[in-house]
Design an enzyme around this catalytic site. Sequence first.
Site, short mmCIF file in Angstrom:
data_model
loop_
_atom_site.label_atom_id
_atom_site.label_comp_id
_atom_site.label_asym_id
_atom_site.label_seq_id
_atom_site.Cartn_x
_atom_site.Cartn_y
_atom_site.Cartn_z
NE ARG A 36 -4.55 0.12 1.95
CZ ARG A 36 -5.45 -0.84 1.90
NH1 ARG A 36 -5.11 -2.07 1.65
NH2 ARG A 36 -6.70 -0.56 2.11
NE ARG A 87 -16.23 -3.28 1.65
CZ ARG A 87 -14.98 -2.94 1.34
NH1 ARG A 87 -14.30 -3.63 0.43
NH2 ARG A 87 -14.41 -1.89 1.91
NE ARG A 101 -13.81 -3.48 5.79
CZ ARG A 101 -12.91 -3.34 4.83
NH1 ARG A 101 -12.83 -4.24 3.86
NH2 ARG A 101 -12.09 -2.32 4.83
P1 ADP Z 1 -10.23 -1.63 1.36
O1 ADP Z 1 -9.82 -2.47 0.21
O2 ADP Z 1 -11.70 -1.38 1.42
O3 ADP Z 1 -9.43 -0.39 1.52
P2 ADP Z 1 -8.78 -3.32 3.28
O4 ADP Z 1 -9.48 -4.47 3.90
O5 ADP Z 1 -7.74 -3.62 2.26
O6 ADP Z 1 -9.92 -2.39 2.72
O7 ADP Z 1 -8.10 -2.44 4.40
C1 ADP Z 1 -8.79 -2.01 5.55
C2 ADP Z 1 -7.85 -1.24 6.46
O8 ADP Z 1 -6.80 -2.11 6.91
C3 ADP Z 1 -7.13 -0.07 5.80
O9 ADP Z 1 -7.89 1.12 5.81
C4 ADP Z 1 -5.87 0.04 6.67
O10 ADP Z 1 -6.16 0.65 7.91
C5 ADP Z 1 -5.55 -1.43 6.96
N1 ADP Z 1 -4.65 -2.02 5.96
C6 ADP Z 1 -4.95 -2.99 5.05
N2 ADP Z 1 -3.87 -3.30 4.32
C7 ADP Z 1 -2.85 -2.51 4.75
C8 ADP Z 1 -1.50 -2.34 4.36
N3 ADP Z 1 -0.95 -3.05 3.35
N4 ADP Z 1 -0.75 -1.43 5.05
C9 ADP Z 1 -1.28 -0.72 6.05
N5 ADP Z 1 -2.55 -0.80 6.45
C10 ADP Z 1 -3.35 -1.70 5.81
P1 ADP Z 2 -11.93 -3.79 -2.41
O1 ADP Z 2 -11.40 -5.13 -2.01
O2 ADP Z 2 -11.16 -3.18 -3.55
O3 ADP Z 2 -12.07 -2.86 -1.26
P2 ADP Z 2 -14.50 -5.18 -2.81
O4 ADP Z 2 -14.16 -6.34 -3.67
O5 ADP Z 2 -14.74 -5.42 -1.38
O6 ADP Z 2 -13.40 -4.02 -3.02
O7 ADP Z 2 -15.78 -4.49 -3.46
C1 ADP Z 2 -16.43 -3.38 -2.83
C2 ADP Z 2 -17.94 -3.53 -3.00
O8 ADP Z 2 -18.29 -3.36 -4.38
C3 ADP Z 2 -18.50 -4.89 -2.59
O9 ADP Z 2 -19.77 -4.70 -1.99
C4 ADP Z 2 -18.63 -5.65 -3.91
O10 ADP Z 2 -19.70 -6.59 -3.87
C5 ADP Z 2 -18.94 -4.52 -4.88
N1 ADP Z 2 -18.38 -4.76 -6.22
C6 ADP Z 2 -17.23 -5.39 -6.55
N2 ADP Z 2 -17.03 -5.41 -7.89
C7 ADP Z 2 -18.09 -4.75 -8.43
C8 ADP Z 2 -18.49 -4.41 -9.78
N3 ADP Z 2 -17.73 -4.76 -10.82
N4 ADP Z 2 -19.64 -3.73 -9.94
C9 ADP Z 2 -20.40 -3.38 -8.87
N5 ADP Z 2 -20.08 -3.65 -7.58
C10 ADP Z 2 -18.95 -4.33 -7.37
#
Ligand code: ADP
Ligand code: ADP
Length: 230
Positions: A88, A127, A160
Amino acid sequence: MRLVLLGPPGAGKGTQAQALAALWGIPQIASGDLLRAVVREDSELGREAASYMDRGQLVPDELVLKLIAERLRKKDARDGFILDGFPRNVMQAEALAAGLERVGLKLDKVVAVIVPDEEIVKRISGRRTCRNCAAMYHVIFEPPAKTGVCDKCGGALYQRDDDAEETVRERIKVYEAATRPLLDHYGRLGLLAQIDGVGSTDEVEKRILAAVDGPAASGQAGAGVGRARL
Ligand code: ADP
Ligand code: ADP
Ligand code: ZN
Protein backbone atom coordinates in the site's frame (compact mmCIF):
# COMPACT_ATOMS: atom_id res chain seq x y z
CA MET A 1 1.14 -16.48 -10.99
CA ARG A 2 2.38 -13.92 -8.47
CA LEU A 3 -0.02 -11.04 -8.86
CA VAL A 4 -0.66 -7.79 -7.02
CA LEU A 5 -4.07 -6.15 -7.32
CA LEU A 6 -3.85 -2.41 -6.74
CA GLY A 7 -6.63 0.11 -6.53
CA PRO A 8 -8.57 2.40 -4.24
CA PRO A 9 -10.73 1.01 -1.43
CA GLY A 10 -13.90 -0.49 -2.86
CA ALA A 11 -12.47 -0.89 -6.37
CA GLY A 12 -13.36 -4.57 -6.34
CA LYS A 13 -9.91 -5.99 -5.53
CA GLY A 14 -11.26 -8.49 -3.01
CA THR A 15 -14.09 -9.60 -5.30
CA GLN A 16 -11.68 -10.14 -8.20
CA ALA A 17 -8.97 -11.72 -6.03
CA GLN A 18 -11.48 -14.30 -4.73
CA ALA A 19 -12.60 -15.15 -8.28
CA LEU A 20 -9.05 -15.43 -9.63
CA ALA A 21 -7.88 -17.45 -6.63
CA ALA A 22 -10.63 -19.99 -7.32
CA LEU A 23 -9.83 -19.99 -11.04
CA TRP A 24 -6.09 -20.48 -10.62
CA GLY A 25 -6.06 -22.57 -7.43
CA ILE A 26 -3.76 -20.18 -5.59
CA PRO A 27 -4.51 -18.19 -2.42
CA GLN A 28 -5.88 -14.68 -2.16
CA ILE A 29 -3.77 -12.88 0.42
CA ALA A 30 -5.60 -9.80 1.69
CA SER A 31 -3.72 -7.65 4.20
CA GLY A 32 -7.03 -6.23 5.45
CA ASP A 33 -8.30 -9.74 6.23
CA LEU A 34 -5.05 -10.62 8.03
CA LEU A 35 -5.32 -7.43 10.08
CA ARG A 36 -8.99 -7.99 10.91
CA ALA A 37 -8.07 -11.46 12.19
CA VAL A 38 -5.49 -9.88 14.53
CA VAL A 39 -8.08 -7.33 15.69
CA ARG A 40 -10.53 -10.14 16.51
CA GLU A 41 -7.95 -11.72 18.85
CA ASP A 42 -8.44 -8.73 21.15
CA SER A 43 -4.74 -8.43 22.02
CA GLU A 44 -2.68 -5.29 22.64
CA LEU A 45 -1.44 -5.53 19.04
CA GLY A 46 -5.00 -5.96 17.79
CA ARG A 47 -6.15 -2.86 19.64
CA GLU A 48 -3.25 -0.90 18.20
CA ALA A 49 -4.07 -2.03 14.65
CA ALA A 50 -7.76 -1.21 15.15
CA SER A 51 -6.91 2.33 16.24
CA TYR A 52 -5.45 2.99 12.77
CA MET A 53 -8.06 1.06 10.81
CA ASP A 54 -10.99 2.80 12.53
CA ARG A 55 -9.56 6.15 11.41
CA GLY A 56 -8.93 4.99 7.86
CA GLN A 57 -5.16 5.34 8.31
CA LEU A 58 -2.55 2.79 7.29
CA VAL A 59 -1.42 0.39 10.00
CA PRO A 60 2.37 0.69 10.62
CA ASP A 61 4.44 -1.12 7.99
CA GLU A 62 6.23 -3.30 10.54
CA LEU A 63 3.08 -5.16 11.60
CA VAL A 64 1.73 -5.52 8.06
CA LEU A 65 5.06 -6.80 6.73
CA LYS A 66 5.29 -9.37 9.50
CA LEU A 67 1.78 -10.69 8.76
CA ILE A 68 2.41 -10.83 5.00
CA ALA A 69 5.80 -12.54 5.38
CA GLU A 70 4.25 -15.20 7.63
CA ARG A 71 1.40 -15.75 5.21
CA LEU A 72 3.65 -15.97 2.14
CA ARG A 73 5.74 -18.64 3.84
CA LYS A 74 2.76 -20.98 4.07
CA LYS A 75 2.81 -23.96 1.76
CA ASP A 76 -0.24 -22.99 -0.28
CA ALA A 77 1.53 -19.83 -1.50
CA ARG A 78 4.53 -21.70 -2.92
CA ASP A 79 3.28 -21.79 -6.48
CA GLY A 80 1.65 -18.40 -6.62
CA PHE A 81 -0.61 -15.93 -4.86
CA ILE A 82 -2.81 -12.91 -5.38
CA LEU A 83 -2.00 -10.02 -3.10
CA ASP A 84 -4.98 -7.78 -2.38
CA GLY A 85 -4.50 -4.56 -0.43
CA PHE A 86 -0.76 -5.06 -0.10
CA PRO A 87 1.58 -3.34 -0.84
CA ARG A 88 0.00 0.00 0.00
CA ASN A 89 3.04 2.27 -0.14
CA VAL A 90 6.46 2.28 -1.77
CA MET A 91 8.19 1.09 1.40
CA GLN A 92 5.98 -2.04 1.48
CA ALA A 93 6.56 -2.63 -2.24
CA GLU A 94 10.32 -2.52 -1.75
CA ALA A 95 10.16 -4.85 1.25
CA LEU A 96 8.06 -7.29 -0.79
CA ALA A 97 10.46 -7.23 -3.73
CA ALA A 98 13.44 -7.77 -1.38
CA GLY A 99 11.69 -10.64 0.43
CA LEU A 100 10.84 -12.38 -2.85
CA GLU A 101 14.30 -11.79 -4.26
CA ARG A 102 15.89 -13.48 -1.24
CA VAL A 103 14.20 -16.71 -2.33
CA GLY A 104 14.79 -16.18 -6.05
CA LEU A 105 11.28 -15.02 -6.89
CA LYS A 106 9.63 -11.92 -8.26
CA LEU A 107 6.20 -10.58 -9.06
CA ASP A 108 4.76 -11.48 -12.45
CA LYS A 109 2.34 -8.60 -12.74
CA VAL A 110 0.64 -5.72 -10.98
CA VAL A 111 -2.89 -4.91 -12.12
CA ALA A 112 -4.40 -1.60 -11.03
CA VAL A 113 -8.20 -1.54 -10.99
CA ILE A 114 -9.31 2.00 -11.78
CA VAL A 115 -12.67 3.20 -10.46
CA PRO A 116 -13.87 6.84 -10.07
CA ASP A 117 -14.49 8.25 -6.57
CA GLU A 118 -18.32 8.47 -6.85
CA GLU A 119 -18.46 4.78 -7.75
CA ILE A 120 -16.15 3.91 -4.83
CA VAL A 121 -18.46 5.53 -2.31
CA LYS A 122 -21.49 3.72 -3.82
CA ARG A 123 -19.69 0.39 -3.74
CA ILE A 124 -18.39 0.70 -0.21
CA SER A 125 -21.59 2.01 1.31
CA GLY A 126 -23.44 -1.10 0.07
CA ARG A 127 -20.67 -3.60 0.81
CA ARG A 128 -21.55 -6.56 3.01
CA THR A 129 -19.11 -9.29 3.99
CA CYS A 130 -19.71 -12.80 5.32
CA ARG A 131 -18.48 -13.12 8.88
CA ASN A 132 -17.80 -16.79 8.30
CA CYS A 133 -16.19 -17.15 4.83
CA ALA A 134 -15.41 -13.50 3.87
CA ALA A 135 -17.48 -13.73 0.65
CA MET A 136 -18.35 -10.26 -0.64
CA TYR A 137 -21.80 -8.88 -1.47
CA HIS A 138 -23.36 -5.56 -2.33
CA VAL A 139 -26.90 -4.67 -1.27
CA ILE A 140 -27.72 -3.43 -4.79
CA PHE A 141 -25.03 -4.68 -7.20
CA GLU A 142 -24.42 -8.19 -5.82
CA PRO A 143 -27.25 -8.95 -3.39
CA PRO A 144 -27.39 -12.33 -1.64
CA ALA A 145 -30.48 -14.49 -2.30
CA LYS A 146 -31.63 -13.88 1.28
CA THR A 147 -30.98 -10.51 2.93
CA GLY A 148 -28.16 -10.68 5.46
CA VAL A 149 -27.28 -14.32 4.76
CA CYS A 150 -24.28 -15.65 2.79
CA ASP A 151 -25.26 -17.67 -0.33
CA LYS A 152 -22.15 -19.79 -0.04
CA CYS A 153 -22.14 -20.84 3.60
CA GLY A 154 -25.23 -19.45 5.33
CA GLY A 155 -23.06 -17.17 7.50
CA ALA A 156 -24.24 -13.74 8.67
CA LEU A 157 -23.36 -10.72 6.54
CA TYR A 158 -22.04 -7.60 8.24
CA GLN A 159 -20.98 -4.07 7.36
CA ARG A 160 -17.41 -3.13 8.25
CA ASP A 161 -16.99 -0.35 10.84
CA ASP A 162 -14.55 1.48 8.59
CA ASP A 163 -17.06 1.55 5.71
CA ALA A 164 -18.83 4.56 7.22
CA GLU A 165 -18.82 7.40 4.66
CA GLU A 166 -16.51 9.72 6.61
CA THR A 167 -13.89 7.01 7.06
CA VAL A 168 -14.17 6.09 3.38
CA ARG A 169 -13.33 9.69 2.42
CA GLU A 170 -10.25 9.47 4.63
CA ARG A 171 -9.24 6.13 3.09
CA ILE A 172 -9.52 7.63 -0.40
CA LYS A 173 -7.19 10.45 0.69
CA VAL A 174 -4.74 7.93 2.12
CA TYR A 175 -4.90 6.00 -1.14
CA GLU A 176 -4.08 9.13 -3.13
CA ALA A 177 -1.16 10.10 -0.91
CA ALA A 178 0.45 6.77 -0.06
CA THR A 179 -0.73 4.14 -2.55
CA ARG A 180 -1.17 5.92 -5.87
CA PRO A 181 2.62 6.50 -6.16
CA LEU A 182 2.85 2.71 -6.58
CA LEU A 183 1.40 3.10 -10.07
CA ASP A 184 4.52 5.01 -11.13
CA HIS A 185 6.74 2.68 -9.14
CA TYR A 186 5.45 -0.47 -10.84
CA GLY A 187 5.13 1.34 -14.17
CA ARG A 188 8.86 2.03 -14.11
CA LEU A 189 9.51 -1.62 -13.33
CA GLY A 190 7.44 -2.63 -16.38
CA LEU A 191 5.06 -4.67 -14.23
CA LEU A 192 1.96 -2.49 -14.35
CA ALA A 193 -1.29 -2.88 -16.26
CA GLN A 194 -4.18 -0.51 -15.60
CA ILE A 195 -7.70 -1.72 -16.23
CA ASP A 196 -11.13 -0.11 -16.07
CA GLY A 197 -12.89 -1.39 -12.94
CA VAL A 198 -16.34 -0.15 -13.98
CA GLY A 199 -18.63 -2.82 -15.38
CA SER A 200 -19.91 -6.20 -14.24
CA THR A 201 -17.61 -8.36 -12.11
CA ASP A 202 -17.29 -10.77 -15.07
CA GLU A 203 -16.27 -7.98 -17.42
CA VAL A 204 -13.66 -6.73 -14.96
CA GLU A 205 -12.34 -10.27 -14.48
CA LYS A 206 -11.93 -10.66 -18.26
CA ARG A 207 -9.96 -7.42 -18.40
CA ILE A 208 -7.64 -8.64 -15.65
CA LEU A 209 -7.13 -11.97 -17.41
CA ALA A 210 -6.30 -10.15 -20.65
CA ALA A 211 -3.85 -7.90 -18.78
CA VAL A 212 -1.95 -10.75 -17.11
CA ASP A 213 -1.55 -12.47 -20.48
CA GLY A 214 0.27 -9.40 -21.70
CA PRO A 215 3.98 -9.21 -22.56
CA ALA A 216 5.21 -8.38 -19.03
CA ALA A 217 3.74 -11.58 -17.55
CA SER A 218 6.80 -13.68 -18.10
CA GLY A 219 6.19 -15.85 -15.04
CA GLN A 220 9.88 -16.58 -14.63
CA ALA A 221 12.00 -15.74 -11.61
CA GLY A 222 15.43 -14.21 -11.92
CA ALA A 223 17.83 -16.08 -14.16
CA GLY A 224 16.18 -19.35 -13.22
CA VAL A 225 19.23 -20.46 -11.24
CA GLY A 226 18.72 -21.94 -7.81
CA ARG A 227 15.08 -21.00 -7.88
CA ALA A 228 13.64 -21.45 -4.43
CA ARG A 229 10.10 -21.28 -3.17
CA LEU A 230 8.81 -18.74 -0.72
P1 ADP B 1 -10.23 -1.63 1.36
O1 ADP B 1 -9.82 -2.47 0.21
O2 ADP B 1 -11.70 -1.38 1.42
O3 ADP B 1 -9.43 -0.39 1.52
P2 ADP B 1 -8.78 -3.32 3.28
O4 ADP B 1 -9.48 -4.47 3.90
O5 ADP B 1 -7.74 -3.62 2.26
O6 ADP B 1 -9.92 -2.39 2.72
O7 ADP B 1 -8.10 -2.44 4.40
C1 ADP B 1 -8.79 -2.01 5.55
C2 ADP B 1 -7.85 -1.24 6.46
O8 ADP B 1 -6.80 -2.11 6.91
C3 ADP B 1 -7.13 -0.07 5.80
O9 ADP B 1 -7.89 1.12 5.81
C4 ADP B 1 -5.87 0.04 6.67
O10 ADP B 1 -6.16 0.65 7.91
C5 ADP B 1 -5.55 -1.43 6.96
N1 ADP B 1 -4.65 -2.02 5.96
C6 ADP B 1 -4.95 -2.99 5.05
N2 ADP B 1 -3.87 -3.30 4.32
C7 ADP B 1 -2.85 -2.51 4.75
C8 ADP B 1 -1.50 -2.34 4.36
N3 ADP B 1 -0.95 -3.05 3.35
N4 ADP B 1 -0.75 -1.43 5.05
C9 ADP B 1 -1.28 -0.72 6.05
N5 ADP B 1 -2.55 -0.80 6.45
C10 ADP B 1 -3.35 -1.70 5.81
P1 ADP C 1 -11.93 -3.79 -2.41
O1 ADP C 1 -11.40 -5.13 -2.01
O2 ADP C 1 -11.16 -3.18 -3.55
O3 ADP C 1 -12.07 -2.86 -1.26
P2 ADP C 1 -14.50 -5.18 -2.81
O4 ADP C 1 -14.16 -6.34 -3.67
O5 ADP C 1 -14.74 -5.42 -1.38
O6 ADP C 1 -13.40 -4.02 -3.02
O7 ADP C 1 -15.78 -4.49 -3.46
C1 ADP C 1 -16.43 -3.38 -2.83
C2 ADP C 1 -17.94 -3.53 -3.00
O8 ADP C 1 -18.29 -3.36 -4.38
C3 ADP C 1 -18.50 -4.89 -2.59
O9 ADP C 1 -19.77 -4.70 -1.99
C4 ADP C 1 -18.63 -5.65 -3.91
O10 ADP C 1 -19.70 -6.59 -3.87
C5 ADP C 1 -18.94 -4.52 -4.88
N1 ADP C 1 -18.38 -4.76 -6.22
C6 ADP C 1 -17.23 -5.39 -6.55
N2 ADP C 1 -17.03 -5.41 -7.89
C7 ADP C 1 -18.09 -4.75 -8.43
C8 ADP C 1 -18.49 -4.41 -9.78
N3 ADP C 1 -17.73 -4.76 -10.82
N4 ADP C 1 -19.64 -3.73 -9.94
C9 ADP C 1 -20.40 -3.38 -8.87
N5 ADP C 1 -20.08 -3.65 -7.58
C10 ADP C 1 -18.95 -4.33 -7.37
ZN1 ZN D 1 -20.07 -17.16 3.81
